[in-house]
Structures are given as C-alpha cells and as structure tokens.
Design a protein around this motif. Sequence first.
Motif, PDB file in Angstrom:
ATOM      1  N   SER A   1       0.954  -1.315  -0.138  1.00 25.36           N
ATOM      2  CA  SER A   1      -0.006  -0.195   0.043  1.00 25.36           C
ATOM      3  C   SER A   1       0.656   1.478   0.106  1.00 25.36           C
TER       4      SER A   1
ATOM      5  N   LEU B   1       1.111   4.094  -2.897  1.00 25.83           N
ATOM      6  CA  LEU B   1       0.978   5.474  -2.500  1.00 25.83           C
ATOM      7  C   LEU B   1       1.890   6.362  -3.088  1.00 25.83           C
TER       8      LEU B   1
ATOM      9  N   SER C   1       1.513   6.541  -6.926  1.00 27.99           N
ATOM     10  CA  SER C   1       0.460   7.452  -7.227  1.00 27.99           C
ATOM     11  C   SER C   1       0.596   9.009  -7.005  1.00 27.99           C
TER      12      SER C   1
ATOM     13  N   LEU D   1      -3.523   4.896  -7.004  1.00 30.01           N
ATOM     14  CA  LEU D   1      -3.935   5.307  -5.723  1.00 30.01           C
ATOM     15  C   LEU D   1      -5.123   4.140  -5.349  1.00 30.01           C
TER      16      LEU D   1
ATOM     17  N   SER E   1      -5.161   1.852  -1.961  1.00 26.67           N
ATOM     18  CA  SER E   1      -6.426   1.800  -0.964  1.00 26.67           C
ATOM     19  C   SER E   1      -7.036   0.314  -0.877  1.00 26.67           C
TER      20      SER E   1
ATOM     21  N   GLN F   1      -5.185  13.772  -2.473  1.00 26.46           N
ATOM     22  CA  GLN F   1      -4.841  12.347  -2.674  1.00 26.46           C
ATOM     23  C   GLN F   1      -4.778  11.600  -1.422  1.00 26.46           C
TER      24      GLN F   1
ATOM     25  N   TYR G   1      -7.013   8.442  -0.329  1.00 30.37           N
ATOM     26  CA  TYR G   1      -6.507   6.863  -0.448  1.00 30.37           C
ATOM     27  C   TYR G   1      -6.955   6.256   1.075  1.00 30.37           C
TER      28      TYR G   1
END
Length: 402
Positions: free
Chosen positions: A146, A150, A153, A162, A166, A207, A211
């Motif tokens: 993750s 992240l 993204s 993204l 998530s 963002q 997320y």
Amino acid sequence: MFKDKKLLSILGLSFISFFSTIWIRKADLMESRNFITAREIVFNNEWLVTTLNGQYRFEKPPLPTWFTAVVMKISNNFSDEWILRLPVALVSVLLIFFIYRFVQELSNNKNLPFLVSFVATTTFMITKVGGENAWDAYPYIFMFGSITYLLKSINSKSFLNLLFASVLLAASLLSKGPVAIYGMFLPFIISYIWIYKFKKIQENHRQIILYVLIGLILASIWPIAMILENKELFFSVMNKEKNTWTSKHVKSFFFYFNYFYFMGIWIFFSIITFFKKWNLKNSEDNKFFKFGILWSILTFLLLSFIKMKKERYGFPIYVVSSIPIGVILNYYLNSDWNLLKKSDKILFYMQATLITVLSIGSIGLIFWKKSNFYYLTIPFFILLVYLFKDRLIDKKNFKKKV
C-alpha cells in the motif's frame, strides 16, 4: 515487468526461498486456528461469518482465512499443511515484488531494487514467517504494498495506483486490524517527512486523504456486517482483544534486541549499519540510506513500546531493515577494493566469511532434523550460487572487487 530481468530473477529466487520451507514445521496454535476456521468456511459454505469449532470467530479479521479456504476449495485438500501454506508463500513473494518497486520509486540507482529485495529474500525471519500461515505476515506485506503504490500514485498522479494502494490498505486492515498502520505506516510517514521533507505530502494531501478514506470504507464492510450479525458479542471480543495487548505475552522493552540474531546471514551488516558512519559518495544513496535507517529505528521503537511481544511480531523490522543493508551491500559491490578503508575491508571479510561458511555448512543442516535451522539453508544456497558467482570470485574482477 517481464522486460525487467532483474525483477524476474529476484522473483524466481523468492519462489525458491519461500516455497522450499512451507513443508518444514508442524502447525502451531495460531496456524491450526486458521486452518480450522478455513475448513468450516468451506464445509458450511459461509464466507462472511467465520467460526472456530462452531463458535463465532471475531478475534481475527478473515482475509488470511479466506485465502486459505480458497486453496482448500480448489485443491480439495484440508489436511496437508504445505498446501495450506501456499497463500502465505505467494503473498511473501508479493512482498519481494513490492520491495523492488518501492526502491525504484525512491532511488535512481538501478542496482538497489535488486539488492534490497535480495537481502529481504535471504533474511532468516522473513523466510520463517513467510512459511507459516498465521496472521503475522499478511498485514505488513499488504501495508508495504500500500505504501509502495501510494508513492507511485503521488509520483505519477495515477488514480489507478491510488485505488490499488487503498485496496492494499483495506487488505492490511482485514488481515490483522490496525497493527500495520502503527507498526509500519506511522514510522514510514515520519521518516519520509523527515528525510524527503513535508512539501510533497502537503502538495498531495487530498490524494492521501482519498487513499485513506477508500481504504477505510472497504475495510469496514466486514466489521459492520459482524456488528449487524451479533453486536454484543462482537464488541465483547474487541474489548477482550484490546486488553490482551497489555496483559498477555508481556515482555521487556528490550525484547526485540534479538533482532540482529534473526537477521541470519546479514547479522554483521545489520549491526554495523547502525553504529558506523557510512560515506556512500552518492548523495541520493545517502538520503535513501538515512531514510531506511530512520524507518528501521522508529519501527523498532514503536513495536518495543507495546507490552505484548512475540518474535514474529517483529516482522516489519526485518522487512524495513533490508533497505539500509541493501544500500551497504551495493556500496561494497560497486567500490574499488583498493580505495576502501581498512575497517570496511574487515567488515566485508567478516560478512563474506560468515556467508561462505554457513552456505557450505547448510548442506549438513539438511540432514540434521532440526526444522528451525532448515530455514537457514535455502538463503545460504541462493547467496552462494547467485551473489558470489560473478562479483566475488570471478577471477577477472577479483583484483578490482575483492
């Protein structure tokens, strides 16, 4: 992905490392509970409301058990432990993929992704936990993934990355609750802001909020369903689980100092990494190295503050520590031997001698019926064959590198 030969190579090595150990040990209490719950899922064809011996199983989130149940259903095998450990082995290989991609996001050094992943693949505790289908590996592996996506993204402005980040956040929460948020994500954020500054986080705050929200919404589906199923019992179990963190398996603050021992073959590099001031020449490598050190220290401290401790609970320490050790390994493999300090040469000889001796000695461990020690053999063989074949004993490069 398939054009990246280094990535394919390290994934191949990780398959050897994790899949060769899943048959070794007998299932412990936690694994047995996972297997029983998975079996009841398949027999009862009830995937949402999990049970253990016919009783509600709210103590642990269900994702690792769902994976195990899928393997049971596909294979129609409910008893062979090595088959039931396939999910954790696959997810552990996925960890090596995540580490490789993570390093690519934070470093322009083309050697580092492979070397950091290589260290992780051959670390004793990672190999051990990656071959046991309890809950401990899943939350941290998904959390590392993750974090990786992240970052991707943020760097690429890609909503798809993204969304994947998530989903992995939700997977982490559905594996063992918020433990990986505390034990991996929090120290990562602090380290990232400290080393790479707050500006990038600030610029992408919307963002990041999105997320977190998507991840929490996805992760909340199962607990909400269980609250609707049996609210009183669910909150009773949650309260009991909360109390166990301060009342069961209480250990000293210094319990995880055995971390160095469980680094296995990397014990010398893991010790000296924290006590020697390294001059890596490349400023980007220095920054990445400092980031890895800070993340490792903060992870160690945060886990040490928790009263409840087990050796396998320290899993994220070993994952994160592969970063600074991989940087040091890169330093040695790409430095002119004649320009190294005497202290650097001594450290290298100590580490190389340990790897060589134990790699050869690991042949004998195969015939010694001590399952815990077998976890050492595969990494040693990998190291001896792959790491030394070109860089350390190649006669053409011997004077330059060794």
